[in-house]
Write a protein that holds these residues in place. Structure first.
Motif, mmCIF file in Angstrom:
data_model
loop_
_atom_site.group_PDB
_atom_site.id
_atom_site.type_symbol
_atom_site.label_atom_id
_atom_site.label_comp_id
_atom_site.label_asym_id
_atom_site.label_seq_id
_atom_site.Cartn_x
_atom_site.Cartn_y
_atom_site.Cartn_z
ATOM 1 N N ILE A 1 0.845 -1.197 0.000
ATOM 2 C CA ILE A 1 0.000 0.000 0.000
ATOM 3 C C ILE A 1 0.881 1.249 0.000
ATOM 4 O O ILE A 1 0.628 2.216 -0.724
ATOM 5 C CB ILE A 1 -0.928 -0.001 1.227
ATOM 6 N N LYS A 2 1.947 1.224 0.813
ATOM 7 C CA LYS A 2 2.869 2.367 0.844
ATOM 8 C C LYS A 2 3.542 2.553 -0.513
ATOM 9 O O LYS A 2 3.682 3.683 -1.004
ATOM 10 C CB LYS A 2 3.920 2.149 1.935
ATOM 11 N N VAL A 3 3.929 1.428 -1.139
ATOM 12 C CA VAL A 3 4.557 1.510 -2.458
ATOM 13 C C VAL A 3 3.567 2.052 -3.479
ATOM 14 O O VAL A 3 3.914 2.897 -4.324
ATOM 15 C CB VAL A 3 5.083 0.123 -2.886
ATOM 16 N N ALA A 4 2.306 1.600 -3.396
ATOM 17 C CA ALA A 4 1.289 2.084 -4.321
ATOM 18 C C ALA A 4 1.068 3.587 -4.150
ATOM 19 O O ALA A 4 0.884 4.318 -5.138
ATOM 20 C CB ALA A 4 -0.020 1.330 -4.100
ATOM 21 N N ASN A 5 1.100 4.058 -2.894
ATOM 22 C CA ASN A 5 0.946 5.497 -2.650
ATOM 23 C C ASN A 5 2.109 6.285 -3.244
ATOM 24 O O ASN A 5 1.917 7.365 -3.818
ATOM 25 C CB ASN A 5 0.838 5.761 -1.151
ATOM 26 N N LEU A 6 3.315 5.744 -3.089
ATOM 27 C CA LEU A 6 4.489 6.399 -3.669
ATOM 28 C C LEU A 6 4.388 6.435 -5.195
ATOM 29 O O LEU A 6 4.744 7.430 -5.833
ATOM 30 C CB LEU A 6 5.767 5.680 -3.239
ATOM 31 N N GLU A 7 3.894 5.339 -5.776
ATOM 32 C CA GLU A 7 3.730 5.295 -7.230
ATOM 33 C C GLU A 7 2.684 6.314 -7.682
ATOM 34 O O GLU A 7 2.848 6.953 -8.734
ATOM 35 C CB GLU A 7 3.335 3.881 -7.653
ATOM 36 N N SER A 8 1.615 6.479 -6.886
ATOM 37 C CA SER A 8 0.589 7.462 -7.222
ATOM 38 C C SER A 8 1.153 8.880 -7.177
ATOM 39 O O SER A 8 0.866 9.707 -8.052
ATOM 40 C CB SER A 8 -0.592 7.351 -6.256
ATOM 41 N N MET A 9 1.976 9.159 -6.152
ATOM 42 C CA MET A 9 2.599 10.471 -6.047
ATOM 43 C C MET A 9 3.508 10.737 -7.239
ATOM 44 O O MET A 9 3.528 11.836 -7.797
ATOM 45 C CB MET A 9 3.386 10.574 -4.739
ATOM 46 N N ALA A 10 4.252 9.701 -7.629
ATOM 47 C CA ALA A 10 5.137 9.852 -8.788
ATOM 48 C C ALA A 10 4.313 10.098 -10.047
ATOM 49 O O ALA A 10 4.691 10.890 -10.919
ATOM 50 C CB ALA A 10 5.996 8.604 -8.953
#
Length: 214
Positions: free
Chosen positions: A41-50
């Motif tokens: 979930i944290k990785v997905a959030n980082l990907e969304s920010m990117a």
């Protein structure tokens, strides 16, 4: 790591999302995400920010847009659970198993000191990579690091002054960390370590001898 200092798990995951980790560190993170699905979930959030940042960049036309879309839609979800040919659950996550080619039972360990074994995978893309095995209850001699070290617990657990690390947990250490990891009782602690510089022993000679003879 190597090109940029890593001092927290968040910075490690951020570099994973950015695609700037050397291969051994990338494999370590992928293995971690298999064992700790909540961190996806944290990785997905980082990907969304990117992705939001990329929206500010003028789009570039794609000549093979339809083919790329078909490939994405036709791809299957990545395999997470690793099993051997007999159907038994493996100790090593799939990402690590694919990287080294074997599971924990087949590691060609070499004893470095009583209660501590290691398999030296070697130098890969500027990183020194190894698997380690610590006997239950054994304390590793006190040491610090001349650079960054990231370790992933694959089985068992260990503790140091900073906390407790079980299966799937990542420990990040650098030259500000001086620790004596101690394996839990009950089962050996097996892990993967990726370093960009050597470690340095810091304990007294008496403490070192005590840790060795245990």
């Amino acid at each position: 790591m190597v090109r940029e200092h890593i001092d927290t798990i968040d910075s490690l995951l951020a570099r994973y999302v950015a695609g700037t980790l050397p291969t051994p560190a990338r494999v370590l993170v992928e293995a971690h995400l298999e064992l700790k699905p909540k961190n996806r979930i944290k990785v997905a959030n980082l990907e969304s920010m990117a992705g939001l940042e990329l929206m500010d960049i003028d789009p570039v036309p794609l000549s093979n847009r339809d083919a790329m879309l078909a490939a994405v839609l036709g791809s299957s979800a990545p395999e997470v659970s690793g099993r051997d040919a007999g159907g038994s659950e493996r100790v090593f996550p799939k990402a690590l198993y694919d990287f080294v080619g074997f599971d924990a039972d087949d590691v060609p360990w070499r004893t470095r000191m009583p209660g501590f074994k290691e398999y030296d995978i070697g130098e890969i893309e500027g990183c020194h990579v190894n698997l380690f095995w610590i006997k239950p209850g054994r304390t590793v001699p006190a040491h610090t690091h001349e650079g960054s070290e990231i370790s992933l617990v694959l089985d068992g657990a260990f503790s140091d002054a900073r906390g407790h690390y079980g299966r799937g947990d990542i420990s990040v250490a650098d030259d500000s960390v001086d620790h004596r990891p101690n394996a839990d009782m009950g089962r050996p602690c097996i892990g993967l370590a990726v370093m960009d510089a050597p470690l340095k022993l810091t304990g007294s000679f008496r403490q070192l001898i005590g840790d060795i003879i245990g």
